[in-house]
Scaffold this motif. Structure first.
Motif, PDB file in Angstrom:
ATOM      1  N   TYR A 300     150.405 -19.182  29.856  1.00 20.53           N
ATOM      2  CA  TYR A 300     150.372 -18.605  29.214  1.00 20.53           C
ATOM      3  C   TYR A 300     150.234 -17.054  29.809  1.00 20.53           C
ATOM      4  CZ  TYR A 300     148.466 -22.683  26.248  1.00 20.53           C
ATOM      5  OH  TYR A 300     149.130 -24.226  26.100  1.00 20.53           O
ATOM      6  N   PHE A 301     150.808 -16.359  28.403  1.00 17.98           N
ATOM      7  CA  PHE A 301     151.094 -14.336  29.362  1.00 17.98           C
ATOM      8  C   PHE A 301     150.620 -14.213  28.007  1.00 17.98           C
ATOM      9  CE2 PHE A 301     154.643 -17.470  30.142  1.00 17.98           C
ATOM     10  CZ  PHE A 301     154.030 -17.641  31.094  1.00 17.98           C
ATOM     11  N   ALA A 302     150.318 -12.940  28.855  1.00 17.71           N
ATOM     12  CA  ALA A 302     148.799 -11.516  27.487  1.00 17.71           C
ATOM     13  C   ALA A 302     148.766 -10.406  28.371  1.00 17.71           C
ATOM     14  CB  ALA A 302     147.821 -12.238  27.406  1.00 17.71           C
ATOM     15  N   SER A 303     148.627  -9.112  27.736  1.00 15.33           N
ATOM     16  CA  SER A 303     148.181  -8.428  27.947  1.00 15.33           C
ATOM     17  C   SER A 303     147.097  -7.762  29.530  1.00 15.33           C
ATOM     18  CB  SER A 303     148.676  -6.811  27.049  1.00 15.33           C
ATOM     19  OG  SER A 303     149.784  -7.174  26.575  1.00 15.33           O
ATOM     20  N   VAL A 304     146.200  -8.281  28.355  1.00 13.37           N
ATOM     21  CA  VAL A 304     144.516  -8.497  28.691  1.00 13.37           C
ATOM     22  C   VAL A 304     144.538 -10.305  28.833  1.00 13.37           C
ATOM     23  CG1 VAL A 304     143.986  -7.967  26.957  1.00 13.37           C
ATOM     24  CG2 VAL A 304     142.672  -7.267  28.808  1.00 13.37           C
ATOM     25  N   ILE A 305     143.367 -10.326  30.253  1.00 12.98           N
ATOM     26  CA  ILE A 305     142.189 -11.104  30.161  1.00 12.98           C
ATOM     27  C   ILE A 305     141.124 -11.429  30.475  1.00 12.98           C
ATOM     28  CG2 ILE A 305     142.795 -12.915  32.467  1.00 12.98           C
ATOM     29  CD1 ILE A 305     145.651 -12.382  32.634  1.00 12.98           C
ATOM     30  N   PHE A 306     140.585 -11.618  29.731  1.00 10.71           N
ATOM     31  CA  PHE A 306     138.964 -12.189  30.744  1.00 10.71           C
ATOM     32  C   PHE A 306     138.582 -13.243  30.643  1.00 10.71           C
ATOM     33  CE2 PHE A 306     136.012  -7.799  28.118  1.00 10.71           C
ATOM     34  CZ  PHE A 306     137.154  -7.628  27.602  1.00 10.71           C
ATOM     35  N   VAL A 307     137.342 -12.967  31.684  1.00  9.94           N
ATOM     36  CA  VAL A 307     137.226 -14.252  31.932  1.00  9.94           C
ATOM     37  C   VAL A 307     135.729 -14.448  31.871  1.00  9.94           C
ATOM     38  CG1 VAL A 307     137.425 -15.732  34.251  1.00  9.94           C
ATOM     39  CG2 VAL A 307     138.712 -13.012  34.116  1.00  9.94           C
ATOM     40  N   ASN A 308     135.413 -15.803  31.538  1.00  4.50           N
ATOM     41  CA  ASN A 308     134.014 -15.528  30.668  1.00  4.50           C
ATOM     42  C   ASN A 308     134.031 -17.540  30.619  1.00  4.50           C
ATOM     43  OD1 ASN A 308     135.533 -13.459  28.455  1.00  4.50           O
ATOM     44  ND2 ASN A 308     133.235 -13.240  29.307  1.00  4.50           N
ATOM     45  N   ALA A 309     134.329 -17.876  31.901  1.00  5.85           N
ATOM     46  CA  ALA A 309     133.905 -19.478  32.877  1.00  5.85           C
ATOM     47  C   ALA A 309     132.510 -19.977  32.479  1.00  5.85           C
ATOM     48  CB  ALA A 309     135.243 -19.663  33.224  1.00  5.85           C
ATOM     49  N   ALA A 310     131.867 -19.161  32.826  1.00  3.48           N
ATOM     50  CA  ALA A 310     130.222 -18.691  33.091  1.00  3.48           C
ATOM     51  C   ALA A 310     130.457 -18.734  34.642  1.00  3.48           C
ATOM     52  CB  ALA A 310     129.476 -20.799  32.709  1.00  3.48           C
ATOM     53  N   ALA A 311     129.254 -17.551  35.141  1.00  5.57           N
ATOM     54  CA  ALA A 311     129.221 -17.028  36.580  1.00  5.57           C
ATOM     55  C   ALA A 311     130.258 -17.764  37.975  1.00  5.57           C
ATOM     56  CB  ALA A 311     128.291 -16.866  36.408  1.00  5.57           C
ATOM     57  N   LEU A 312     129.743 -19.244  38.161  1.00  8.62           N
ATOM     58  CA  LEU A 312     130.015 -19.250  39.287  1.00  8.62           C
ATOM     59  C   LEU A 312     131.927 -20.087  38.136  1.00  8.62           C
ATOM     60  CD1 LEU A 312     127.277 -21.646  40.449  1.00  8.62           C
ATOM     61  CD2 LEU A 312     128.036 -19.548  40.877  1.00  8.62           C
ATOM     62  N   ASN A 313     131.931 -20.655  37.587  1.00 13.66           N
ATOM     63  CA  ASN A 313     133.240 -20.901  37.244  1.00 13.66           C
ATOM     64  C   ASN A 313     134.060 -19.903  37.276  1.00 13.66           C
ATOM     65  OD1 ASN A 313     133.845 -23.923  37.669  1.00 13.66           O
ATOM     66  ND2 ASN A 313     132.695 -24.312  35.546  1.00 13.66           N
ATOM     67  N   THR A 314     133.697 -18.622  37.156  1.00 20.29           N
ATOM     68  CA  THR A 314     134.860 -17.430  37.081  1.00 20.29           C
ATOM     69  C   THR A 314     134.925 -17.040  38.537  1.00 20.29           C
ATOM     70  OG1 THR A 314     134.100 -16.905  34.915  1.00 20.29           O
ATOM     71  CG2 THR A 314     134.745 -15.043  36.450  1.00 20.29           C
ATOM     72  N   ASN A 315     133.970 -17.296  39.044  1.00 21.88           N
ATOM     73  CA  ASN A 315     134.696 -17.076  40.802  1.00 21.88           C
ATOM     74  C   ASN A 315     135.409 -17.982  41.434  1.00 21.88           C
ATOM     75  OD1 ASN A 315     132.310 -15.102  42.594  1.00 21.88           O
ATOM     76  ND2 ASN A 315     131.030 -16.338  41.058  1.00 21.88           N
ATOM     77  N   LEU A 316     135.572 -19.369  40.848  1.00 22.98           N
ATOM     78  CA  LEU A 316     136.361 -20.221  41.304  1.00 22.98           C
ATOM     79  C   LEU A 316     137.145 -19.918  40.877  1.00 22.98           C
ATOM     80  CD1 LEU A 316     135.440 -24.525  40.796  1.00 22.98           C
ATOM     81  CD2 LEU A 316     137.746 -22.924  40.076  1.00 22.98           C
ATOM     82  N   ILE A 317     137.148 -19.535  39.962  1.00 19.51           N
ATOM     83  CA  ILE A 317     138.824 -19.182  39.513  1.00 19.51           C
ATOM     84  C   ILE A 317     139.822 -18.142  39.873  1.00 19.51           C
ATOM     85  CG2 ILE A 317     140.026 -18.501  36.406  1.00 19.51           C
ATOM     86  CD1 ILE A 317     138.102 -19.750  35.096  1.00 19.51           C
TER      87      ILE A 317
END
Ligand SMILES: Cc1cc2nc3c(=O)[nH]c(=O)nc-3n(C[C@H](O)[C@H](O)[C@H](O)COP(=O)(O)OP(=O)(O)OC[C@H]3O[C@@H](n4cnc5c(N)ncnc54)[C@H](O)[C@@H]3O)c2cc1C
Ligand code: SF4
Length: 568
Positions: A300-317
């Motif tokens: 999926y594509f977008a101009s802007v991406i917000f990473v809000n997977a909760a602290a540790l999962n955001t690190n993982l991503i």
């Protein structure tokens, strides 16, 4: 993995992508869609629709097979999550079970997760205190971590903004370390809590007992009615999902609000594997997603991406988002991604009894408790340890056990004898972010969607031990001074994680050499990726963190939108 969806590029393109639909992701979704941006919200867990998907919300205690308790089979199968106080028969369907999503504990870490639309916003205890400059200036003043790139004045208007929408009850206490907010009427302290407040005030001018500030609608305003939410009924069954929308959750508030705009596509059962980076534009172009049910991969594509997977999962991503430009994870030029994670120290309790107020009793329910804001090392360094702690505080009276047989038992049940007042406090200690406390990816073990397992390597240090000792001494002294008796301290020795306030790994800072995010929560090295959940936190303060995630998210979306408009 190649692009398996060449035909669908156009139809898979949005203005914004939000990863995760919990407390912070819900806010990102609301803000983007309200401003007219087509937004894709990717959520790894199943959908949980407000009202419809709260299966236990109206059940009576006797309707539960085990009267609300956990069976030994469930505890044995879930040695980690069953330690969480809210993991009970009425709410366990909203928690990740231990075997469903394994991770590697390099040191013991109780990782408590909620994978569904709404994330942990369904489960949280709703304590919502603002941070002050004593928190934002802490690392610079006390010489740890790195300086926060923002101060209270930068976030204060955004606290107001999110508080008004979410609905925060509280009292304007006028305490410098705990700024007042846009409060709905406060809940009340009971007579023993009020007595303790007065006792403490008579002895200390820097220690305060207040009613917790909590995300409950005590008096609905038009903005809450517009969300379809109503006044909190004090049922205190919030973790089941509230049929009144009495407390703030993504499910009752931000997600339906975003859906109503017609601009949100909410896609549950979609785990984000990584973020796609384009070297030519030095931008992220989209995300790779695996459908958790059929395991199909899509981009999926977008101009802007917000990473809000909760602290540790955001690190993982981010760690898993590798490219030839970023072989160690997106934006990770300085090698600090995943490091300096921290948490809150919730190990200590002080319990006691009070022999007064014998003519009074506690009855009914209150989904809140008393709160003791931080008082140690505030204006000057007065102890051997760095930073300080806040504490929860509560008092209640329960009945003596009903004993006997036949008529004697019947009479004891019908005329219960109140026991002494019980008083209780628990610590919420600030831990210091350290390089050694970190998360990383396993080099070979993967989950069932082909994503590397997370290694968690976090531990307490001597600072935490010294702080705990001080908390025991100070609170015991305050209790004794108030005439409380039978004072007992208890160190649960619980592993980090059970506090459920893990933060950091993608910290904000001024200098790209020592931090990952700038003052607007953009990755220094890839500006159209924003991280606004707990991963962004430079230090942990003593306050519960989620209100700050909400405010940072709304502020960051405002910045992203201004930037997109400028760039056309
Ligand atoms: C029992 C309990 C009590 C708590 N009490 C309080 C409190 O009183 N005050 C307070 O401030 N905080 C409290 N918390 C913590 C609070 O719940 C969290 O701080 C908050 O929910 C974090 O918001 P978030 O958006 O970062 O994450 P979450 O709300 O956890 O949402 C993250 C979402 O991202 C999804 N996700 C994860 N990985 C991926 C992926 N790869 N792809 C797609 N989606 C993904 C998850 O499924 C989840 O839905 C408590 C938590 C619990 C469990
Ligand atoms: S205490 Fe309030 S918010 Fe919680 S379930 Fe009851 S009505 Fe809902």
């Amino acid at each position: 993995m190649g692009n398996l969806n060449l035909k669908g590029v156009k139809e898979n393109t949005y203005d914004a992508i939000v990863i995760g639909s919990g407390i912070s992701g819900g806010w990102a979704a609301k803000e983007f869609t309200e401003k007219g941006y087509k937004t894709l919200v990717l959520e790894r867990g199943p959908d949980v629709k407000h009202l419809k998907d709260y299966p236990t919300t109206n059940m009576m205690p006797w309707e539960f097979e085990h009267r609300g308790q956990l069976t030994s089979d469930i505890i044995d199968a879930n040695p980690v999550v069953s330690k969480c106080y809210a993991f009970r028969e009425d709410a366990m369907h909203f928690f990740v079970k231990d075997n469903d999503h394994p991770y590697v504990q390099d040191k013991p870490f109780d990782w408590i997760r909620g994978y569904q639309v709404g994330g942990k916003s369904l489960l949280w205890a709703r304590q919502t205190q603002r941070w002050s400059d004593y928190d934002f200036e802490g690392p610079a003043r006390d010489g740890f971590a790195v300086d926060w790139p923002i101060r209270y004045k930068d976030i204060a208007p955004w606290y107001s903004y999110v508080e008004k929408f979410a609905g925060i009850s509280g009292n304007k206490d006028g305490i410098a370390t705990l700024p007042d907010g846009e409060f709905l009427p406060p809940m009340e302290l009971n007579c023993v809590e009020q007595y303790f407040k007065e006792k403490v005030a008579s002895r200390y001018n820097d220690r305060h007992i207040i009613i917790g500030r909590a995300a409950h609608i005590t008096t609905p305003q038009q903005i809450h009615l517009d969300q379809g939410r109503a006044q909190c009924q004090n049922r205190n069954l919030c973790q089941r999902g509230c049929p009144f929308g009495g407390y703030f959750s993504s499910n009752s508030s931000t997600i339906p609000w975003a859906l109503k705009t017609g601009n949100m596509t909410l896609q549950p059962n979609s785990v984000v594997e990584s973020i796609i980076y384009d070297e030519k534009s030095n931008k992220a172009t989209g995300v790779r997603v695996i459908d958790t049910v059929n395991k199909k991969a899509t981009e999926y594509f977008a101009s802007v991406i917000f990473v809000n997977a909760a602290a540790l999962n955001t690190n993982l991503i981010l760690l898993n988002s590798t490219s030839s430009r970023f072989p160690n994870g997106l934006g990770n030029d300085n090698g600090l991604l995943g490091k300096y994670v921290a948490f809150h120290n919730y190990r200590g309790r002080v319990n006691a009894e009070y022999d007064g107020f014998k003519d009074k009793n506690s009855e009914g329910r209150r989904p809140n408790s008393g709160y003791i804001p931080r008082f140690r090392n505030v204006l000057k360094q007065e102890t051997g340890f760095l930073r300080g702690y806040a504490a929860g505080f509560g008092a209640w009276r329960s009945n003596q056990p009903a004993n006997g047989w036949g008529n004697e038992l019947k009479s004891a049940l019908l005329n219960p004898e109140p026991g002494p007042w019980q008083v209780n406090s628990h610590i919420m200690g600030e831990t210091i972010p350290k390089e050694a406390n970190r998360v990383s990816l396993d080099s070979s073990k993967k989950d069932e969607w082909g994503i590397p397992l997370m290694h968690i390597d976090m531990a307490y240090d001597n600072n935490d031990e010294d702080m705990l000792k001080d908390y025991f001494e100070q609170v015991s002294e305050m209790f004794a001074d108030a005439g409380f008796t039978n004072i007992k301290t208890q160190d649960s020795k619980q592993a980090p994680g059970l506090d459920i306030h893990e933060m950091g790994g993608v910290r904000m800072g001024r200098d790209p050499k020592t931090s990952l995010l700038n003052e607007w929560n953009q990755l220094h090295q890839c500006k159209n990726v924003y991280v606004t959940d707990g991963a962004c936190m430079t230090s942990t303060s003593t306050q519960n963190p989620s209100l700050t995630y909400m405010a940072l998210t709304a502020r960051a979306v405002d910045h992203a939108v201004r930037t997109m408009k400028k760039e056309g």
